[in-house]
Design a protein around this motif. Sequence first.
Motif, short mmCIF file in Angstrom:
data_model
loop_
_atom_site.label_atom_id
_atom_site.label_comp_id
_atom_site.label_asym_id
_atom_site.label_seq_id
_atom_site.Cartn_x
_atom_site.Cartn_y
_atom_site.Cartn_z
N PRO A 141 0.83 -1.22 0.00
CA PRO A 141 0.00 0.00 0.00
C PRO A 141 0.85 1.26 0.00
CG PRO A 141 -0.76 -1.56 1.67
CD PRO A 141 0.56 -2.07 1.17
N PRO A 142 0.60 2.20 -0.90
CA PRO A 142 1.32 3.48 -0.86
C PRO A 142 1.04 4.22 0.45
CG PRO A 142 0.12 3.22 -2.93
CD PRO A 142 -0.35 2.12 -2.03
N TYR A 143 1.94 5.09 0.82
CA TYR A 143 1.79 5.84 2.08
C TYR A 143 0.44 6.55 2.14
CZ TYR A 143 2.72 9.17 5.83
OH TYR A 143 2.63 9.91 6.99
N SER A 144 -0.02 7.09 1.01
CA SER A 144 -1.26 7.86 1.00
C SER A 144 -2.48 7.04 1.36
CB SER A 144 -1.47 8.51 -0.37
OG SER A 144 -1.56 7.52 -1.38
N THR A 145 -2.39 5.70 1.23
CA THR A 145 -3.54 4.84 1.55
C THR A 145 -3.55 4.37 3.00
OG1 THR A 145 -2.41 2.79 0.88
CG2 THR A 145 -3.63 4.00 -0.83
N HIS A 146 -2.49 4.65 3.74
CA HIS A 146 -2.43 4.18 5.14
C HIS A 146 -3.60 4.70 5.98
CE1 HIS A 146 2.18 3.18 4.99
NE2 HIS A 146 1.51 2.66 3.99
N PRO A 147 -3.98 6.01 5.87
CA PRO A 147 -5.12 6.47 6.67
C PRO A 147 -6.41 5.73 6.36
CG PRO A 147 -3.85 8.34 5.87
CD PRO A 147 -3.31 7.12 5.17
N LEU A 148 -6.55 5.24 5.14
CA LEU A 148 -7.73 4.46 4.77
C LEU A 148 -7.78 3.17 5.57
CD1 LEU A 148 -10.06 4.57 2.63
CD2 LEU A 148 -8.57 3.25 1.13
N LEU A 149 -6.65 2.50 5.68
CA LEU A 149 -6.58 1.26 6.45
C LEU A 149 -6.70 1.51 7.95
CD1 LEU A 149 -3.72 -0.50 4.47
CD2 LEU A 149 -6.09 -1.25 4.59
N TYR A 150 -6.07 2.59 8.43
CA TYR A 150 -6.14 2.89 9.86
C TYR A 150 -7.57 3.27 10.26
CZ TYR A 150 -1.01 3.23 9.50
OH TYR A 150 0.31 2.99 9.26
N GLY A 151 -8.23 4.07 9.42
CA GLY A 151 -9.61 4.45 9.73
C GLY A 151 -10.54 3.27 9.73
N ARG A 152 -10.35 2.38 8.77
CA ARG A 152 -11.18 1.17 8.73
C ARG A 152 -10.96 0.33 9.97
NH1 ARG A 152 -10.86 -4.10 6.94
NH2 ARG A 152 -12.74 -4.91 5.91
N HIS A 153 -9.71 0.19 10.38
CA HIS A 153 -9.37 -0.57 11.59
C HIS A 153 -10.07 0.05 12.81
CE1 HIS A 153 -6.95 -1.82 15.06
NE2 HIS A 153 -6.42 -2.79 14.33
N ARG A 154 -10.03 1.37 12.91
CA ARG A 154 -10.63 2.07 14.06
C ARG A 154 -12.14 1.84 14.13
NH1 ARG A 154 -8.98 6.69 12.66
NH2 ARG A 154 -10.85 7.33 11.54
N VAL A 155 -12.81 1.96 12.99
CA VAL A 155 -14.26 1.79 12.97
C VAL A 155 -14.64 0.34 13.28
CG1 VAL A 155 -16.30 1.85 11.48
CG2 VAL A 155 -14.68 3.75 11.46
N ARG A 156 -13.87 -0.59 12.75
CA ARG A 156 -14.16 -2.00 13.02
C ARG A 156 -14.00 -2.32 14.51
NH1 ARG A 156 -14.47 -5.62 8.95
NH2 ARG A 156 -13.37 -7.26 10.11
N ARG A 157 -13.03 -1.69 15.16
CA ARG A 157 -12.87 -1.90 16.60
C ARG A 157 -14.09 -1.36 17.35
NH1 ARG A 157 -10.52 -4.37 20.11
NH2 ARG A 157 -9.23 -2.87 21.21
N MET A 158 -14.58 -0.20 16.92
CA MET A 158 -15.75 0.36 17.59
C MET A 158 -17.01 -0.48 17.35
SD MET A 158 -15.36 4.52 17.39
CE MET A 158 -15.00 4.65 15.65
#
Length: 344
Positions: A141-158
């Motif tokens: 994943p390019p650096y610019s896509t990391h927030p997409l993965l981090y945000g998805r991870h955060r929402v899935r935890r919630m």
Amino acid sequence: MRPDTPAENVDHAAEAARLERTAGLYPEDAEALLLRAAAHLELSGDRPAATKLYDRLLSSDTPAALENPSLVRALKASNLWEYDHEAEARAIIDGVRAAAPRDPAPWVIVAEALESHDELEAAHETFTEGARLLLTDVPEPPYSTHPLLYGRHRVRRMLGLAHDGWDTLADTLHSMPVSLDELHDPKRVWSLGSDDPADLEAEISRLRAELGAYREALSRPFPVAMLHWPAGELAELIEAYPSLASEYPSYDAHLASIEAALRELASSGTPNLGVVPGTVPSYEAFAASEGASPSDPTLLPQYATTLAARGLAVAWPPQRGAACWCGSGRTYGECHGEDVAGKR
């Protein structure tokens, strides 16, 4: 405004006005400059004025000239929802998702807008749509896509969902001392009401890790940048200003000197390095604004710094597998990064 200016010392309204004036001087960069101006207006609390700037970009006479119309629409939607224009914001968000932009930023912005208004299921769907579009069959994943993965991870935890493959990838990419699972733990807020000093100390450590990540992200648009003239632009520059030939004996030498300078800066510990492409018309406009002759070689580093401050630099070194900064069409590892690719 310097990039290291403390946030509490920024006059956001004045900074927005300055950026609007600069956009008038550099119309080719108006999109990036007006988006930054709108961000300052949002921070100042003047959200209606920010919306007017977004509308100004979207309703321009040449909308096709916008580099990223989906980003502008996403920012407008997020802003509208913050001052009670929910119905319009939702409609724009639906339009952004339907447009399926190839840039991760609009996906992140609209998903976070949904998340911040407790639309967790919709936020999860949006993060997932973006990840599926941009990361399917992508080796890294390019650096610019990391927030997409981090945000998805955060929402899935919630939402209390079990880890899947993309969550595992997000964990792998995350480099802060505190794991994503800890950062995104829905129960974290409970520790703020605890009487146990250990709970509070752990929360402080997590907040420091988050702050470090935000500072790293915010520092990236302001790199120490080396000026790169594409082959055609360099030929035009030397033809128009022969005295600059001593600065650029050949195109290959120009490229080699950029790579060598960047590696030397990196070895000395200089962070946030980048490469910024120059063009003869914008260089001539810059020289005129400085009241100087374009043939003056001392203008070249100033020109590079100005372009970088306007957000036009590309981070160096490129991500593994990304195209080389020189525009050859080959990956960096196959081109100017060939002899260091195995070390990264």
